[in-house]
Structures are given as C-alpha cells and as structure tokens.
Design an enzyme around this catalytic site. Structure first.
Site, mmCIF file in Angstrom:
data_model
loop_
_atom_site.group_PDB
_atom_site.id
_atom_site.type_symbol
_atom_site.label_atom_id
_atom_site.label_comp_id
_atom_site.label_asym_id
_atom_site.label_seq_id
_atom_site.Cartn_x
_atom_site.Cartn_y
_atom_site.Cartn_z
ATOM 1 C CB SER A 473 50.949 15.787 15.701
ATOM 2 O OG SER A 473 49.922 15.853 14.734
ATOM 3 C CE1 TYR A 486 53.569 12.852 12.064
ATOM 4 C CE2 TYR A 486 51.227 13.149 12.527
ATOM 5 C CZ TYR A 486 52.512 13.665 12.461
ATOM 6 O OH TYR A 486 52.740 14.971 12.783
#
Length: 528
Positions: A473, A486
């Site tokens: 990501s 996250y």
C-alpha cells in the site's frame, strides 16, 4: 474426429475420384460410406500377437485383417484393393491401428461400426472373466487417499522441476482405479516398458512412460523423490538412443527427452506437458493404452509397434509441420500463479491479467461464495483447466500449507506467488483496540509471511526460480492519519519483501512490491 476410448465416428459419402498424392485414403473405396475408428476393444485385438486369428474367431468372414502399415497414400491403395477383393466383408482391422468399416449408406455403416465394436468388447469381457486378475495380479496395494494426496503434493514440484529445466511443464495427477491397478500390478513395469502401440496414444504420451522403482509399503516422499531423480537420467539416455537408432536424414531434431508419463506404485500416474489440458489428456490417452494392454494380454500377448515404425509416426514430417504451425506461446505460458485474496477486486484483476498472459491460476480466499463466483467468471473466460481454487485463512499455517499442496496436485507446483489478501481499518491511535491491531498484523504481516514461506518451499523444490509479488500500500511509505495499525503492518510487508529478495536471489527467486492507493472497483474492504 477421434474420441479416444469412445466411439470415434467419421462418415464419408464417396464417389470415384482421380488418384493423386493429395487424395485421402478413403477415396480409394468408391461408392461406400466409411468409418475409421480407434476404440480400445478393437485396438486390443489390433495389438495382440494373434490378432489375425482373433479377428477371424470373433467376426468370422465379415471382418478382415491387414498387417501394420503407416497411414498414407500407399495404404489407401492397399485398402481399396482389399475392399474390392473381399466383397462380402463389411470391415477390416488394421494391425496396430484401428478399424475400418464400410456400407452402402451412412446409417448401415454406422450400425456396422457399433456392432463390430460391441462384439469385440463382449468377447474380451468374456475371456477376462475366465482368466482372472489382469496384468499378473497385484504386487502392491494402493496407498490411502490422504497419503496419496500428500505424496503427490510433495513430489510433483520436484519432478516438475526436473523435467522442466529447459521448458517448464504443467502437471496432472491421476489415481483412478484403473491407474492404481496398473501401477500396482506384478507385470506393470514389464508391460509399460513395451510402450504404447496405437499412434494416437504415443503421440500424446511418448513411446514409453517412466516407471519408478519404489515400494509404497515402506517408502517415503524423500525416497520417492530420490528414486525419480535416479531414474530420469536413464530414461533420457534411452530416449536419445532410440532417436539415434531410428533417425533418418529428413527427421526433425530430437524433441524433449524427458518423460510425459510417470508411473509410481501405490500412488498412480503423473503427467507433465505444456499446459494442464495437454497433461490431462495425456493421462487419459495413457489409460486408454492400459485398457488396450489389458485386452491384448487377456486373449494373447501385447505386441507394440516396431520401434522404427513408432519413430516414423512420432517424428513424421507432417506432424512436425503441424507443431511448427502452432501459435507462439504467450509470455507467462507454462507458469502457475497462486493469488491470496483471489476473489477480491485486485485478486480477480490480477488473475485475469495473468491468465491473459498465458498463466494457470490458483485463487485462494477465505470467502467460499465469492471464491466460487470469481472462479466461474474466470473459467468461462479462459477455460476450466487453467483455474483452480482453494478456500482458507492466510493466517493459518494449516490452511496455507494445504493450499500450496492443492496447487501442487492441480498443476504440479507454483511459479508466481501474489500475496494480496487484505483488510482496511481506520481509527485514531487512542481508539485502536489491541484486537484490531492484532488483526491487522495477523492478516497483513503474518499472512504474507506464511504465503511467502510456503512459496519459497515449493520454488526451491522445483529449482527453476520464480517470483513473489506483495500487494502492499502507499501507506507503507507515506504516513496515513488514523491508520497506524494498517500502515505499520503494510510497512512490515515491504521490509519483509526486501529481506526475501536477499534470500531468494541466489536461487533465482525474485521478490517485488506494488504499493497501490485506494482501490474501489470490485473491492470488498470498503463500505458505502
């Protein structure tokens, strides 16, 4: 048209035609409808030592016999002469090849074909009932189902690597009742060494299989792997010697000397070819050859084609021309890709991209319903043989090991691992629960670790290199507000990939990361 093992039916409505080098052989049987068939019961008679006598015993004066001759113009002439000289006959068995029948109408010709095949099958069944066990009876017992799957998963990547050093192969495992009966039989190795006879068989399977000396009662995956490694050089040398003995000035260059079919007592049959469909069909053809051997040895002795004739078919210039006309393989042909989170938006898009480039794909996902939907969509677009699935949790060692085992059984191994399974979470640090933190770490860090670890094990066993790709990501590199759990897990993925790139480089395993921003289309991690 040929459907091996079933009735293969071609009907021609023929009229006299001038003979030329391009005239098909059936044109030499004027005013007849002709069937040309290769059912197992007929080929069993055609490959029996006493084939001519058996033909007379079964069919009397209605079906004749012609000794082996390679199909072609001269055989067309010979067949035409035979029909004209035997007006009362309705068919002929060609040694080592198959059956021709003829008749005044298509319907009568077709019915003659069915009746002829049925009579042969009935005769063989009656004789088999009197004789007892086929192939000399059992020397070994089949291993239990679960043990066979474990062994297939353990040894197929190793064999795939050994036979695919030059050109990668896709594998297929076959442990049907017939396959196990043959590989476990006392005479299995001796009969397998004779080779297949019908040209349609060995064009798919090579002239012989590799029969591995291994005792399933005491053997292990390690001893089986060692037995295969020990047997392969001898097989390659024997195939090269066969080529040198039989080659002619016009022969095409020798093809891959590795076996297509591998037989293992207690376990079954493994086949390796350029794609799953070809490997699966090779196994089907070999089982047809086994049925032929069963029939021939029930009533006589099994007699394969003379070696030089077999070579003439395998290395027929027309066959070589057909191979050369095949379209070039795509970039990822012969590769197997395993994708975690394969039912999600990114997973499905990656699968579609890899399939378009020629790869075979294994989709893994924790959601069985979404997984099935994705698999149906991709199979409809790319074919059922190229897509396999496995339901499981990427945080479970047991599930991940089983998933890679299933990939090994389905396709022989894995070449590309796409670690993609993911979740999304968002909360200020003071509102982030320990459970949510652990969930992010479990799926996004531990899940990628387990996928990578199992992938390394398979890739190292194959010894043909490979690729790992992590879908991380942009949060792994850029700070994200209210996304500490996250983002930290994604950052760990990136550094894990760096470490794995160092480990994998010496053995040809390449590791890379992509860092997408938010992906909405098809995603299951975003709410409205």
């Amino acid at each position: 048209d040929e459907m091996v093992g079933l009735l293969a039916h071609c009907t021609y409505n023929l009229n006299p035609a001038p003979a030329s080098i391009d005239t098909p052989l059936h044109a030499f049987i004027p005013h007849k409808h002709v069937d040309h068939l290769h059912p197992d019961a007929i080929i069993a008679i055609a490959t029996a030592k006493d084939g001519a006598r058996l033909t007379h015993d079964i069919f009397g004066s209605k079906v004749g016999w012609i000794g082996w001759q390679r199909p072609g113009f001269d055989f067309g002439l010979k067949l035409g002469e035979f029909v004209q000289a035997h007006a009362g006959m309705e068919g002929v068995i060609l040694a080592g090849h198959g059956l021709f029948t003829w008749g005044p109408t298509a319907k009568e010709c077709y019915e003659t074909s069915l009746n002829t095949i049925e009579r042969a099958a009935t005769y063989l069944a009656e004789q088999a009932a009197k004789k007892g066990p086929s192939f000399g009876g059992a020397a070994h017992q089949p291993l239990p189902d679960t043990k066979r799957r474990e062994l297939f998963a353990a040894v197929m990547p190793v064999i795939r690597g050994l036979v695919g050093q030059k050109d990668r192969k896709i594998g297929h495992a076959e442990d049907s009742t017939l396959a196990l009966e043959f590989v476990n039989a006392r005479d299995g190795k001796k009969l397998a060494a004779l080779g297949t006879s019908c040209p349609d068989h060995f064009l798919r399977t090579k002239i012989w299989p590799l029969f591995v000396d291994w005792n399933p009662a005491v053997g292990t995956a390690e001893t089986l792997t060692a037995a295969v490694e020990a047997a392969l050089p001898g097989y390659r040398d024997a195939y090269a010697a066969y080529y040198q003995r039989c080659k002619r000035p016009e022969s095409p260059p020798m093809r891959d000397a590795n076996p297509v079919v591998v037989l293992v007592p207690g376990l079954g049959i493994m086949t390796f070819a350029r794609d799953k469909s070809t490997a699966r069909v090779a196994a089907e053809y070999y089982l047809n050859a086994v049925q032929v051997i069963r029939g021939a040895t029930t009533v006589s002795e099994y007699v394969p084609l003379p070696e030089a004739e077999a070579f003439g078919v395998e290395y027929w210039p027309l066959e070589e021309a057909k191979l050369k006309r095949q379209p070039p393989e795509k970039e990822l042909a012969r590769r197997v890709a395993l994708i975690t989170g394969g039912a999600g938006g990114i997973g499905r898009a990656v699968a579609r991209k890899l399939l378009t480039a020629g790869a075979h794909v294994v989709l893994l996902d924790i959601d069985p319903a979404a997984l099935e939907k994705a698999a149906v969509e991709l199979r409809e677009a790319f074919g059922g043989d190229r897509v396999a699935t496995g339901a499981g949790d990427v945080t479970s060692e047991v599930d991940m090991r089983r998933s890679f085992d299933e990939a090994a059984v389905a396709f022989g191994g894995v070449d590309i691992v796409i670690a993609n399974a993911g979740i999304a979470s968002s909360a200020p640090i003071e509102d982030t629960t320990l459970a949510e933190w652990n969930r992010n770490i479990a799926i996004l860090e531990t899940g990628y670790f387990l996928a990578a670890r199992e992938g390394f094990r398979v890739l190292k066993a194959q010894k043909t290199g490979g690729t790992l790709a992590f879908v991380a990501s942009k949060n792994a590199l850029a700070a994200g507000k209210n996304a500490s759990a996250y983002s930290a897990a994604k950052a760990a993925e990136v550094h894990l990939a760096r470490c794995l790139a160092e480990e994998g480089a010496p053995v040809g395993i390449r590791v890379n990361v992509v860092n997408p921003d938010a992906v909405l289309a098809g995603s299951r991690i975003w709410n409205e």
